[in-house]
Design a protein around this motif. Structure first.
Motif, short mmCIF file in Angstrom:
data_model
loop_
_atom_site.label_atom_id
_atom_site.label_comp_id
_atom_site.label_asym_id
_atom_site.label_seq_id
_atom_site.Cartn_x
_atom_site.Cartn_y
_atom_site.Cartn_z
N MET A 1 50.89 14.37 -4.31
CA MET A 1 50.05 15.33 -3.28
C MET A 1 50.12 14.89 -1.93
SD MET A 1 48.89 17.78 -5.25
CE MET A 1 47.81 18.42 -4.24
N PHE A 2 50.22 13.48 -1.79
CA PHE A 2 50.17 12.90 -0.32
C PHE A 2 51.10 12.80 0.02
CE2 PHE A 2 46.20 11.40 -2.55
CZ PHE A 2 45.24 11.85 -1.49
N GLN B 1 55.39 16.72 7.90
CA GLN B 1 55.21 16.25 9.21
C GLN B 1 56.44 15.97 9.92
OE1 GLN B 1 51.96 15.81 10.86
NE2 GLN B 1 53.15 15.28 12.46
N ARG B 2 57.28 15.40 9.06
CA ARG B 2 58.55 14.77 9.48
C ARG B 2 59.75 15.96 9.54
NH1 ARG B 2 58.91 8.58 7.23
NH2 ARG B 2 56.62 8.33 7.47
N ASP C 1 50.91 26.63 4.73
CA ASP C 1 50.49 26.35 3.36
C ASP C 1 49.47 27.18 2.68
OD1 ASP C 1 52.83 24.86 2.87
OD2 ASP C 1 51.46 22.94 3.03
N GLY D 1 51.34 19.39 12.35
CA GLY D 1 50.94 19.43 11.13
C GLY D 1 49.81 20.45 10.80
N ALA D 2 49.03 20.86 11.93
CA ALA D 2 48.09 21.80 11.65
C ALA D 2 48.73 23.43 11.30
CB ALA D 2 47.36 21.97 12.69
N ILE D 3 50.10 23.29 12.09
CA ILE D 3 50.79 24.69 11.67
C ILE D 3 51.12 24.80 10.36
CG2 ILE D 3 52.65 26.12 12.34
CD1 ILE D 3 52.37 24.70 15.25
N MET E 1 56.01 7.35 -3.16
CA MET E 1 55.77 7.83 -1.91
C MET E 1 56.64 7.00 -0.81
SD MET E 1 52.43 8.78 0.11
CE MET E 1 52.66 9.55 2.01
N PRO F 1 52.53 16.29 2.75
CA PRO F 1 52.13 16.80 4.08
C PRO F 1 53.21 15.83 5.06
CG PRO F 1 50.29 15.92 3.12
CD PRO F 1 51.38 16.05 1.99
N GLU F 2 53.31 14.69 4.58
CA GLU F 2 54.12 13.77 5.31
C GLU F 2 55.50 14.25 5.58
OE1 GLU F 2 52.47 11.15 6.70
OE2 GLU F 2 54.37 10.71 7.75
N HIS G 1 53.29 25.35 -5.42
CA HIS G 1 52.77 25.74 -4.34
C HIS G 1 53.24 25.13 -2.98
CE1 HIS G 1 50.02 27.87 -1.48
NE2 HIS G 1 49.57 26.43 -1.09
N LEU H 1 60.17 8.31 1.05
CA LEU H 1 60.48 8.39 2.51
C LEU H 1 61.41 7.50 3.03
CD1 LEU H 1 56.48 8.94 3.28
CD2 LEU H 1 58.44 10.48 3.80
#
Lengths: 175, 447
Positions: free
Chosen positions: A140-141, A148-149, A30, A23-25, A115, A144-145, A88, A119
């Motif tokens: 927006m939320f 992450q997946r 981004d 996630g950090a990467i 969402m 990242p999910e 973006h 998913l």
């Protein structure tokens, strides 16, 4: 033209804490400015990441330093920038994705229901399959999910500004 | 960091704000403040625990969370959130204790003098994060983004006027005419910083919860331009004050602009409300309507407040702070905390196991009861101030305290997932206020 200084991300502390650095990467990728490279420092060669970053339009170069640390530089591939008009973080090359196998009309559903629906549906798709969703607003939320997946997405507002169009391409795995 | 749009320290900001709210209510209940009794050190301490501690903290925390949503990009400089919170909280405690210097506690004078530095540091750090996130070519086109940036200018003026008053009251440096500076300080704080920031955030928040289409609106541009005129006049007046020139004209013009801005804003919210796709709005939106009514009422009271002053001015300011800003904040806070908690815990589980509805995280009836109690406290307090009734004001504060305690209890229940059945709760519960992080799952990245 001078290139912006690469953004450096050292994932060794994250891994030392026993956490997952993916996630950090993705967040760091981004946050890059146009043309900026990402320099990653890792305790091992992060091979699975190369494919993910290639899909996002990055070329990679890796080497093991004398102190054993792996240094990987992800450089944005010229011409692979996001298509004009896409939000973006959208995956480049979404125009060449196959036709969607599933279409969802999520207009009128209150967050976070859109969402949840997306998913749940993506989990059922075969890798590489594409889903299309129509929403009231930019989710927006969800982004990242999805990252992450290991799924890719591309989206933008319809010209009227009253609906958001989203394509999601299922990644290799989602357990 | 999974969930790049979750600001990690939002709940710590909210928690700190709620502690200051309870402290302000508790002290007022003990008689530290009351009608026509606001110039004592203790009274000023209560007022600033409420305004700086509760409302400013909650607004700064909300901005850090919502600015990325406004700009559709990740928060810039997220590492500044915690130092900003520490500085702003320390500054609030310093200032509240420092005001007691005015009641003869000379030993507290150093705290009084440190307070502007600590609060200034906290404000600057948040302003850096907000401005660095919002200042892009694409986002500056949005009137709501410009409104939030304008609110930051008002915040700078609020801080400067406050600092000058601290220097005057402590006998340190310059001597300002407090009777002239105080209304400027109040207008910059209540009308400039807090209300304009609330306007900017509410456009996005209301559209999100009502499922109203996002449209470029001329009304928003008109609100921004009028508000910019007002803030510019107030800041100019502040500079004129330093050169000891008259500022009465500036106050007059700004007070003339306030009803215009409020009317334009209420029209814009009405437009959003009417264009909603959601047939039955939830409690947070219904109670926000009560807050909007308080805004209208506060503006109506501001006019006699300016011309007659005294109890009318007290009632107008009280209604703006307690009725308009606090009711709006409390109503939305319950929803926001539910939503953030849900995203933190359940987003990674979607598609892998059943997830509960967000609404199940809170008890809607208990929340509505507390918000009704809060609104009753706001009305009672306003009437008590108009009648200069100490007993009535004490009753109002009792209602507000009960409401605040009830809402804090409900917020803790939301964070602890207390309203969910045991089988729906994860094995480890999220921390009450410490950083928002999600349980991580190994995906893609293995050695």
């Amino acid at each position: 033209m001078t290139q912006p200084t690469p953004l450096e991300l050292d994932v060794r502390p994250i891994i030392r804490r026993g956490e997952e650095p993916f996630g950090a990467i993705m967040a760091a990728a981004d946050a890059l400015t146009p043309g900026q490279a990402l320099r990653l420092l890792a305790p091992f060669r992060p091979a699975p990441l190369f494919n993910v970053m290639a899909n996002r339009g990055f070329a990679c170069r890796d080497r093991q330093r004398d102190d054993g640390v792996w240094e990987v530089v992800f450089t944005p591939t010229p011409g692979a920038e996001t298509e004009t008009g896409m939000a973006h973080g959208s995956a480049p090359g979404a125009a060449f994705w196959p036709d969607p196998v599933r279409e969802l009309d999520l207009i009128g559903l209150a967050p976070p229901e859109p969402m949840v629906r997306i998913l749940e549906e993506v989990t059922l798709l075969a890798p590489g399959d594409v889903l299309f969703a129509l929403l009231d607003r930019e989710p927006m939320f969800l982004f990242p999910e999805l990252a992450q997946r290991g799924h890719e997405w591309a989206g933008n507002f319809a010209r009227s500004g009253e609906a958001y169009r989203l394509l999601v391409r299922a990644g290799a795995q989602d357990d | 960091m999974p969930g790049k749009h979750l600001s990690r320290w939002t709940l710590a900001w909210f928690g700190s704000a709620l502690l200051f709210l309870l402290a302000a209510c508790g002290l007022a209940l003990l008689g530290a403040a009351g009608p026509q009794d606001w110039s004592r050190g203790a009274g000023l301490a209560v007022v600033h625990l409420f305004t700086l501690g509760w409302l400013c903290h909650v607004m700064l925390g909300a901005l850090i969370q919502f600015v990325p949503v406004l700009a559709a990009r990740p928060l810039a400089l997220p590492m500044l959130a915690l130092p900003a919170l520490i500085a702003a909280s320390a500054g609030t405690v310093d200032l509240a204790l420092g005001f007691l210097f005015l009641d003869g506690h000379d030993a507290l004078r150093p705290l009084f003098l440190i307070a502007p530095f600590a609060t200034g540091l906290g404000f600057t750090l948040v302003a850096l994060m907000v401005a660095a996130t919002l200042l892009t070519h694409a986002t500056l086109r949005l009137a709501e983004v410009r409104l939030v940036l304008l609110a930051l200018f008002a915040l700078a003026g609020l801080w400067l006027s406050g600092t000058l008053m601290v220097l005057t009251l402590s006998g340190t440096a310059m001597v300002l005419d407090l009777a002239v500076t105080r209304p400027l300080h109040i207008l910059l704080g209540v009308g400039g910083w807090l209300s304009l920031a609330a306007f900017g955030v509410s456009y996005k928040l209301f559209a999100m919860f009502l499922l109203a289409p996002e449209k470029i609106s001329r009304l928003r541009d008109a609100i921004f331009l009028t508000a910019m005129l007002g803030v510019t006049i107030l800041l100019t007046a502040l500079l004129l004050l330093l050169t000891e020139r008259s500022t009465a004209w500036a106050m007059g013009v700004t007070l003339g602009l306030i009803p215009v801005i409020a009317l334009l804003y209420l029209s814009e919210i009405t437009r959003i409300w009417q264009s909603r796709r959601r047939a039955a709005p939830e409690g947070n939106m219904l109670w926000s309507r009560v807050a909007l009514a308080f805004l209208g009422l506060a503006v109506l009271l501001a006019l006699p407040g300016w011309f007659i002053g005294g109890v009318w001015a007290e009632a107008a300011i009280f209604l703006a702070l307690v009725g308009w800003l606090s009711t709006l904040t409390l109503a939305q806070m319950v929803k926001i905390v539910s939503f953030l908690t849900w995203i933190q815990i359940f987003a990674p589980r979607i598609g892998r196991r059943p997830v509960p509805l967000v609404q199940k995280l809170s008890n809607a009836q208990a929340v509505a009861f507390c918000l009704a109690l809060w609104s009753a406290g706001a009305v009672t307090g306003c009437v008590a101030l108009l009648l200069a009734s100490s007993a009535g004001f004490r009753l109002a504060v009792a209602l507000l305290t009960l409401a605040a305690l009830g809402l804090v209890r409900e917020l803790i229940a939301i964070r602890h997932l207390s309203h969910l059945a045991a089988q729906e709760r994860p094995a480890t519960l999220p921390h009450l206020i410490l950083p928002l992080t999600q349980p991580l799952q190994p995906v893609e990245f293995r050695s």
